[in-house]
Design a protein around this motif. Sequence first.
Motif, mmCIF file in Angstrom:
data_model
loop_
_atom_site.group_PDB
_atom_site.id
_atom_site.type_symbol
_atom_site.label_atom_id
_atom_site.label_comp_id
_atom_site.label_asym_id
_atom_site.label_seq_id
_atom_site.Cartn_x
_atom_site.Cartn_y
_atom_site.Cartn_z
ATOM 1 N N ASN A 92 61.641 -27.711 59.345
ATOM 2 C CA ASN A 92 61.626 -26.890 60.553
ATOM 3 C C ASN A 92 60.222 -26.366 60.838
ATOM 4 O O ASN A 92 59.474 -26.020 59.926
ATOM 5 N N LEU A 93 59.918 -26.278 62.120
ATOM 6 C CA LEU A 93 58.602 -25.838 62.557
ATOM 7 C C LEU A 93 58.764 -24.702 63.558
ATOM 8 O O LEU A 93 59.524 -24.821 64.524
ATOM 9 N N LYS A 94 58.071 -23.602 63.333
ATOM 10 C CA LYS A 94 58.121 -22.482 64.274
ATOM 11 C C LYS A 94 57.482 -22.899 65.594
ATOM 12 O O LYS A 94 56.493 -23.621 65.617
ATOM 13 N N HIS A 95 58.055 -22.404 66.690
ATOM 14 C CA HIS A 95 57.521 -22.766 67.997
ATOM 15 C C HIS A 95 57.723 -21.626 68.972
ATOM 16 O O HIS A 95 58.572 -20.757 68.781
ATOM 17 N N GLU A 96 56.929 -21.661 70.033
ATOM 18 C CA GLU A 96 57.039 -20.691 71.110
ATOM 19 C C GLU A 96 57.665 -21.372 72.328
ATOM 20 O O GLU A 96 57.431 -22.554 72.579
ATOM 21 N N ARG A 97 58.449 -20.596 73.073
ATOM 22 C CA ARG A 97 59.143 -21.128 74.236
ATOM 23 C C ARG A 97 58.845 -20.267 75.458
ATOM 24 O O ARG A 97 58.844 -19.040 75.372
ATOM 25 N N ALA A 120 60.436 -29.969 64.477
ATOM 26 C CA ALA A 120 60.200 -30.182 63.051
ATOM 27 C C ALA A 120 58.969 -31.060 62.863
ATOM 28 O O ALA A 120 58.412 -31.619 63.814
ATOM 29 N N PHE A 174 53.771 -25.503 69.618
ATOM 30 C CA PHE A 174 53.858 -25.425 68.165
ATOM 31 C C PHE A 174 52.577 -25.988 67.564
ATOM 32 O O PHE A 174 51.768 -26.623 68.255
ATOM 33 N N GLU A 175 52.412 -25.760 66.297
ATOM 34 C CA GLU A 175 51.243 -26.257 65.557
ATOM 35 C C GLU A 175 51.737 -27.090 64.389
ATOM 36 O O GLU A 175 52.378 -26.564 63.475
ATOM 37 N N THR A 176 51.472 -28.371 64.424
ATOM 38 C CA THR A 176 51.948 -29.255 63.371
ATOM 39 C C THR A 176 50.907 -29.401 62.270
ATOM 40 O O THR A 176 49.738 -29.688 62.552
#
Length: 315
Positions: free
Chosen positions: A107-112, A96, A123-125
Motif C-alpha cells: 500500500n502507498l499513501k496518496h493524496e486525493r 500501491a 503519491f510518491e513511489t
Amino acid sequence: MRTANTHSSIDGGMRERVATCLCFLALALLPPALVHAQAVATANPRLASLGIEIWPEYDRPAALVILRGTLAEDAKLPAAVTLRLPGTSGGAAAVAYSTAADGNLLNLKHERATTGEFVTVKFETPTRFFHVEFYEPIPTASAARSYRYVWPGDLAAARIMLVVQEPATATDFAVEPNLDRTQTGQEGLRYRTGEFSAQEPGKPLAIAVRYTKTDARPTAEILKPATSASAAAALPASPAAAPAALPAADRGGWPGWAAALAAFVLLGLLGAAFVLWRWSRESRSVPPAQRVCAKCGAVQPSGNKFCGNCGTKVR
C-alpha cells in the motif's frame, strides 16, 4: 524612401504587438482543465511502459480499471506522480507499489483532490513500479452494455499495453481500438490484448468496450459455483494421478498408525488406572468381616481364641 521604410518599421512593430496580445489572449481563454493537464504531464516522470487493464462487471456493476506503471530506468527515486482519474470513479480504490514488475503489492499513501471533471491522485513511489485501481459505473438496465475510458496522457510512455477482460456470459464483445490478440485465462475468461507505440504526454487514448449481457450477476459471482464444480471434477480419479505422499521421516512425525496405536494404549492405561482406583476405594470403605461364636452367636473381638461368653473355641 525613408518615409516608406519608417512606415514599414511601424507596421512591423504593430504586427508584433498584436501577435503578442493574441497569444496572451489565447492563453487566458484556454480551459483550466487543459492548462492543468499540461502542468501534470510536465511535472510527471516518463514511463518505460504503461499497462491499462479494463475488467467490465468483474465484481460489481462497474468497470474495474487497473493502471500498472513502470518508470524509466533513469527516473530519480522516490518519484512524485500525479494522475487524473474520472470524476465518476470517486477516486482510487487502491494505490500501491512493488519492488519488481510482478512483485507483491504494498500500500502507498496518496493524496486525493477534485479538479474539475477529474479526481486527482498524488503519491510518491519509492520504486519504479506503481499500481492504481479504480471503478467506474456501467449502466446495466439494458442487455446492451458499453463503457468508455480515456487515458488522459498524464505521463509519457515508451509503450502502452492494453488488456480488456470479457465478462462471463457476455456476447457480441467488441473493443476500440481493435485488439487483435485473444488469450484465455486460468478461470476460462477471455482477454483481448494489444500494444501501442510511444505515447507523448498530454495525448489522450480512448478505449471503448461494447457487449451484450443478460445475466445481471458480475463475473466473480457467476464463476463461483462453476469454480467449485470444476475443482471437484478436477480431483484425482486414481491414486496414480494423485501426488506422492511424503515419507513419514520427511514429515518430521510418527506414521499415522503409530500415533493411533499410542493413543489407544494410553486410553487403555488410563481406563485400567481408573478401575483400580475405584476398586481400592470401595475395598477401604467396607468394614472387615467380624467373627462370631458358632455356639452362642456372640461377636468376638479380634485376637480372641475362645468365646468370652460361653468359652467355646472360636474358629
